[in-house]
Design a protein around this motif. Structure first.
Motif, PDB file in Angstrom:
ATOM      1  N   PRO A  76       1.244  -1.395  -0.193  1.00 56.16           N
ATOM      2  CA  PRO A  76       0.163   0.193   0.085  1.00 56.16           C
ATOM      3  C   PRO A  76       0.579   1.699  -0.442  1.00 56.16           C
ATOM      4  N   ASN A  77       0.471   2.457  -0.251  1.00 55.33           N
ATOM      5  CA  ASN A  77       1.238   3.583  -0.085  1.00 55.33           C
ATOM      6  C   ASN A  77       1.226   4.241   0.338  1.00 55.33           C
ATOM      7  N   GLY A  78       2.449   4.787   1.169  1.00 54.37           N
ATOM      8  CA  GLY A  78       3.377   5.062   2.452  1.00 54.37           C
ATOM      9  C   GLY A  78       4.161   3.335   3.325  1.00 54.37           C
ATOM     10  N   HIS A  79       3.868   2.560   2.871  1.00 57.14           N
ATOM     11  CA  HIS A  79       4.568   1.631   3.133  1.00 57.14           C
ATOM     12  C   HIS A  79       5.953   1.330   2.987  1.00 57.14           C
ATOM     13  N   PRO A  80       6.376   0.923   4.014  1.00 58.13           N
ATOM     14  CA  PRO A  80       8.160   1.132   4.078  1.00 58.13           C
ATOM     15  C   PRO A  80       9.148   0.634   2.825  1.00 58.13           C
ATOM     16  N   GLU A  81       7.835   0.033   2.028  1.00 57.24           N
ATOM     17  CA  GLU A  81       8.827  -1.146   1.506  1.00 57.24           C
ATOM     18  C   GLU A  81       8.128  -1.371   0.235  1.00 57.24           C
ATOM     19  N   ALA A  82       6.770  -0.005  -0.304  1.00 54.33           N
ATOM     20  CA  ALA A  82       6.255   0.434  -1.394  1.00 54.33           C
ATOM     21  C   ALA A  82       8.182   1.802  -2.034  1.00 54.33           C
ATOM     22  N   TYR A  83       7.580   1.364  -3.151  1.00 56.02           N
ATOM     23  CA  TYR A  83       8.671   1.846  -4.112  1.00 56.02           C
ATOM     24  C   TYR A  83       7.847   2.359  -5.768  1.00 56.02           C
ATOM     25  N   VAL A  84       8.368   3.065  -6.186  1.00 60.06           N
ATOM     26  CA  VAL A  84       8.437   3.732  -7.469  1.00 60.06           C
ATOM     27  C   VAL A  84       9.824   3.976  -8.253  1.00 60.06           C
ATOM     28  N   LEU A  85      10.069   3.422  -9.370  1.00 56.23           N
ATOM     29  CA  LEU A  85      11.056   2.953 -10.039  1.00 56.23           C
ATOM     30  C   LEU A  85      12.147   4.300 -10.098  1.00 56.23           C
ATOM     31  N   ALA A  86      13.175   4.445  -9.555  1.00 56.74           N
ATOM     32  CA  ALA A  86      13.847   6.057 -10.078  1.00 56.74           C
ATOM     33  C   ALA A  86      14.610   5.975 -11.956  1.00 56.74           C
ATOM     34  N   LYS A  87      14.060   7.473 -11.791  1.00 54.30           N
ATOM     35  CA  LYS A  87      14.250   6.857 -13.614  1.00 54.30           C
ATOM     36  C   LYS A  87      16.560   6.573 -13.404  1.00 54.30           C
ATOM     37  N   GLY A  88      17.198   6.909 -12.455  1.00 53.36           N
ATOM     38  CA  GLY A  88      19.014   6.581 -12.416  1.00 53.36           C
ATOM     39  C   GLY A  88      18.574   4.472 -12.853  1.00 53.36           C
ATOM     40  N   ALA A  89      17.720   4.426 -11.450  1.00 57.69           N
ATOM     41  CA  ALA A  89      17.819   2.931 -11.890  1.00 57.69           C
ATOM     42  C   ALA A  89      17.088   2.163 -12.471  1.00 57.69           C
ATOM     43  N   GLU A  91      18.230   3.646 -15.711  1.00 65.35           N
ATOM     44  CA  GLU A  91      18.824   3.350 -16.746  1.00 65.35           C
ATOM     45  C   GLU A  91      19.930   2.343 -16.553  1.00 65.35           C
ATOM     46  N   ARG A  92      20.641   2.541 -15.100  1.00 70.20           N
ATOM     47  CA  ARG A  92      21.091   1.114 -14.392  1.00 70.20           C
ATOM     48  C   ARG A  92      20.869  -0.379 -14.902  1.00 70.20           C
ATOM     49  N   LYS A  93      19.809  -0.281 -15.118  1.00 74.46           N
ATOM     50  CA  LYS A  93      19.272  -1.791 -15.816  1.00 74.46           C
ATOM     51  C   LYS A  93      19.386  -1.972 -16.375  1.00 74.46           C
ATOM     52  N   LEU A  94      18.967  -0.665 -18.019  1.00 74.18           N
ATOM     53  CA  LEU A  94      19.059  -0.865 -19.109  1.00 74.18           C
ATOM     54  C   LEU A  94      19.799  -1.462 -19.268  1.00 74.18           C
ATOM     55  N   GLN A  95      20.957  -0.598 -19.011  1.00 72.47           N
ATOM     56  CA  GLN A  95      22.734  -0.991 -19.823  1.00 72.47           C
ATOM     57  C   GLN A  95      22.899  -1.965 -19.585  1.00 72.47           C
ATOM     58  N   GLU A  96      22.533  -3.105 -17.997  1.00 73.18           N
ATOM     59  CA  GLU A  96      22.949  -4.071 -17.408  1.00 73.18           C
ATOM     60  C   GLU A  96      22.201  -4.667 -18.646  1.00 73.18           C
ATOM     61  N   THR A 126      12.463   6.545 -22.839  1.00 65.46           N
ATOM     62  CA  THR A 126      14.055   5.826 -22.208  1.00 65.46           C
ATOM     63  C   THR A 126      14.307   4.491 -22.347  1.00 65.46           C
ATOM     64  N   ILE A 127      13.251   3.089 -22.576  1.00 65.32           N
ATOM     65  CA  ILE A 127      13.612   2.048 -22.700  1.00 65.32           C
ATOM     66  C   ILE A 127      14.478   1.976 -24.252  1.00 65.32           C
ATOM     67  N   ARG A 128      13.166   3.313 -25.129  1.00 68.42           N
ATOM     68  CA  ARG A 128      13.211   2.292 -26.371  1.00 68.42           C
ATOM     69  C   ARG A 128      14.653   2.975 -27.035  1.00 68.42           C
ATOM     70  N   SER A 129      15.343   4.362 -25.606  1.00 70.28           N
ATOM     71  CA  SER A 129      16.486   4.693 -26.212  1.00 70.28           C
ATOM     72  C   SER A 129      17.083   4.139 -26.194  1.00 70.28           C
ATOM     73  N   HIS A 130      17.532   2.662 -25.365  1.00 65.93           N
ATOM     74  CA  HIS A 130      18.711   1.729 -24.980  1.00 65.93           C
ATOM     75  C   HIS A 130      18.778   0.998 -26.067  1.00 65.93           C
ATOM     76  N   GLY A 131      17.215   1.043 -27.137  1.00 67.67           N
ATOM     77  CA  GLY A 131      17.806   0.274 -28.104  1.00 67.67           C
ATOM     78  C   GLY A 131      16.979  -1.145 -27.581  1.00 67.67           C
TER      79      GLY A 131
END
Ligand code: SF4
Length: 351
Positions: A76-89, A91-96, A126-131
């Motif tokens: 649920p929103n506000g839960h300590p483990e709740a997340y939205v993936l940040a742009k930098g993260a 990018e790193r996943k796409l490069q890998e 963003t995903i497409r920009s990594h081919g």
């Protein structure tokens, strides 16, 4: 019709009726089903090869309004483990993924009202920009975006396609029978809505996969209804590339169920190959069943071993985590008696 006549009909490549499939599922022994499924598999894919893909599952958020009873992934929103993936993260996943020879990203997430359609368009770009090809957004997500933006499914899909969306995964189907859906995922798309998003996507030229998650609150006959609904839509559109069958992983106590064993999985997989005679490919699920059963499934009608999954979060959240490298995937396929062929998300061969 007596079982022997149904077996003859299936062996001769005849189309199974609902009653035929029901009887086969109930009465045919495991190896008879395997033999018939393999016959159908080689009729549709004559080469003694098994395909696999290298890709990554990226779950852009685990915040979800839907709160499906079987889901161990959402927070649920506000839960300590709740997340939205940040742009930098991202990018790193796409490069890998590119570095590891990945061809596409399976991009899915929870129904999070804080993320609008513009945000999703940016992620796709963003995903497409990594081919990398974007295989993203299952029907419940598309419906959610349409509701959220006051638009139609068709307009949402066209916007996402303009941003670079290349195909849609078949997630969120569970069992396409509303009585079951009301129990396991009451806030999610109805079966008609799920099928209608797929029909619209196919009409716009977007290929999709189809899935089934079984082994929870459904009856055996519900599984058949699911298969026949998929077959009917595929007759009309031809837009499904593959069918993927998953047993439910009971890692979340809100929906307890007995663990599905290898035999029930293999029986249903073989039956799926027989009923879905208009689906080009059937995928074996090593992620949920483990590599050994995944290999065995290649003798029960499956012609594809899925992907190496550089990252997987949803099944892992239910406590099931199998990881393999590309070399191991090739070894598993070869040990099962097939030549391994790397493919992209649209089942085109990759050198
Ligand atoms: S299965 Fe999907 S829609 Fe359902 S709660 Fe989990 S993330 Fe949300």
């Amino acid at each position: 019709m007596p079982l022997t006549r149904i077996l003859q009909k299936a062996a001769a490549g005849g189309r199974l009726s609902f009653a035929d499939a029901k009887r086969l599922y109930r009465e045919a022994d495991l190896f008879t089903l395997a033999g018939l499924a393999q016959k159908k598999r080689f009729h549709l894919n004559p080469e003694r090869t098994v395909t696999y893909a290298v890709d990554r599952n990226i779950n852009y958020t685990n915040i979800c309004q839907s709160r499906c009873r079987f889901c161990a992934f959402f927070r649920p929103n506000g839960h300590p483990e709740a997340y939205v993936l940040a742009k930098g993260a991202l990018e790193r996943k796409l490069q890998e993924t590119r570095r590891l020879g990945g061809t596409h990203i399976l991009f899915q997430g929870g129904l999070n009202p804080a993320l609008d359609l513009e945000w999703h368009e940016e992620q796709i770009q963003t995903i497409r920009s990594h081919g990398l090809h974007v295989h993203g957004y299952s029907p419940p997500e598309i419906l959610f975006f349409a509701r959220q933006s006051g638009s139609t499914v068709s307009r949402v899909l066209r916007r996402l396609m303009r941003a670079g969306l290349g195909s849609i995964p078949g997630g969120g189907a569970e069992i396409l029978v509303d009585r079951v859906r009301k129990t396991v995922s009451p806030k999610k798309a109805t079966s008609r809505q799920w099928l209608s998003v797929m029909e619209t996507a196919h009409g716009l030229g977007l290929p999709t996969t189809a899935t089934m998650m079984f082994g929870h609150k459904e009856r055996p006959v519900d599984r058949l209804v699911h298969l026949f609904r998929l077959r009917r839509l595929q007759d009309a559109t031809g837009g499904f590339t593959a069918f993927i069958l998953w047993p439910y992983q009971s890692g979340n106590r809100t929906l307890a169920a007995r663990r599905t064993g290898a035999v029930p999985y293999l029986r249903l997989l073989a039956l799926s190959r027989l009923v879905l005679d208009n689906f080009p490919h059937i995928q074996a699920s090593w992620v949920t069943m483990g590599p050994a059963i995944g290999q065995t499934a290649l003798h029960f009608g499956a012609d594809d071993l899925g992907s190496t999954m550089i990252e997987e979060n949803v099944v892992a959240a239910a406590g099931v985590s199998h990881r393999i490298q590309e070399e191991e995937m090739v070894r598993l396929i070869e040990k099962a008696g097939y030549a391994a062929r790397k493919r992209d998300v649209l089942y085109q061969r990759v050198a």
